[in-house]
Design a protein around this motif. Sequence first.
Motif, short mmCIF file in Angstrom:
data_model
loop_
_atom_site.label_atom_id
_atom_site.label_comp_id
_atom_site.label_asym_id
_atom_site.label_seq_id
_atom_site.Cartn_x
_atom_site.Cartn_y
_atom_site.Cartn_z
N ILE A 34 0.93 -1.00 0.05
CA ILE A 34 0.14 0.01 0.17
C ILE A 34 1.10 1.40 0.14
O ILE A 34 1.71 1.97 1.49
N LEU A 176 -10.67 -1.78 4.66
CA LEU A 176 -9.47 -1.33 3.43
C LEU A 176 -8.43 -2.38 3.70
O LEU A 176 -7.96 -3.76 3.44
N LYS A 180 -7.46 -5.89 1.81
CA LYS A 180 -6.40 -5.92 0.94
C LYS A 180 -5.44 -8.25 1.50
O LYS A 180 -4.91 -8.27 0.75
N GLU A 181 -5.64 -8.18 2.93
CA GLU A 181 -4.82 -9.15 3.40
C GLU A 181 -5.71 -10.47 2.76
O GLU A 181 -5.36 -11.32 2.45
N ARG A 183 -7.13 -10.57 -0.41
CA ARG A 183 -7.25 -10.42 -1.53
C ARG A 183 -6.04 -10.89 -2.00
O ARG A 183 -5.93 -11.88 -3.16
N SER A 184 -5.31 -11.74 -0.80
CA SER A 184 -4.13 -11.76 -1.60
C SER A 184 -4.79 -13.54 -1.18
O SER A 184 -3.66 -14.35 -1.70
N GLU A 194 -2.02 -10.71 -5.33
CA GLU A 194 -1.39 -9.71 -4.95
C GLU A 194 -1.89 -8.48 -4.92
O GLU A 194 -1.48 -8.62 -6.24
N LEU A 195 -2.62 -7.56 -4.08
CA LEU A 195 -2.96 -6.07 -4.94
C LEU A 195 -2.06 -4.98 -4.49
O LEU A 195 -1.77 -5.37 -3.15
N THR A 196 -1.91 -4.40 -4.87
CA THR A 196 -1.51 -3.14 -4.81
C THR A 196 -1.94 -1.94 -5.07
O THR A 196 -2.13 -2.16 -5.68
N ILE A 197 -2.14 -0.87 -3.73
CA ILE A 197 -2.51 -0.19 -3.81
C ILE A 197 -1.91 1.64 -4.16
O ILE A 197 -0.42 0.86 -3.24
#
Length: 264
Positions: A34, A176, A180-181, A183-184, A194-197
């Motif tokens: 993030i 959020l 995010k956790e 979503r991994s 992996e999601l980059t924000i």
Amino acid sequence: MIEFRDLSFSYQSDSSQTDPVIPSFSGNWEKGKIHSLIGPSGCGKSTLLYLMAGLIRPTNGELLICDEQPVAGRKKTGVILQNHGLFPWKTAWENLTLGLNIRGEKKSATAVRVSGILKELGLEGKEKSYPRDMSGGERQRLAIGRALVLKPDLLLLDEPFSALDAMTRERLQDSLLTLKEHRSCSIGGTGGEELTIVLVTHSIEEAVFLSDRIHIMDEKGRISSLENLTGSSDRRAGGRLSPEYFDTCVRLRRKFEQVAGGGA
């Protein structure tokens, strides 16, 4: 994930070119993190976000997302603006399914994915509600859900919580992080990556609580990245009342005053 190669951007005024909003900048922003972008109003934070979204093009240099130049409509990029961008004449369910329908996803797969997102975001029972009938926090969660249902690898947020009251804002910050956790591993009943924000914010406290990396822009659009923050998990574990969180906020505020010459 995001690579800047001597990137600069200037707006055109009639036939002339204005002073650069973003002067030459090079760097790499890691995947799966993030990243918060803070700085004075008008310094170019949103402009940099629009460059990442492919909505505008660099004047000079390059910006690469996963080794490719970003284009508007990139399938793996989700964008959430301050006004949510929801269609007021569509229900929550219709807002969530719109992107999937445009992509020609099967109705059965769409239903499973959207149902999972609604549950994940605590919006079950709101399927037939219109945005005008939902609270500010619910509308913001719906906007986040509409982006996440498309399974992005990059999520761009332009001050998404700025119009909310303090308590709702903090709850959505917590949500959020949870998203995010999850979503991994899996979100909406589907396997994830992996999601980059990238989060544009004026709040130092929000940046410290959410971020793995913080990038400061000064009034001339120059970017200074902080890579030596204490571990994000350690900061978050103790919550917003922990000494670690408070100390990091103070340290960042001092750094911001040095770099940007004022308050956020």
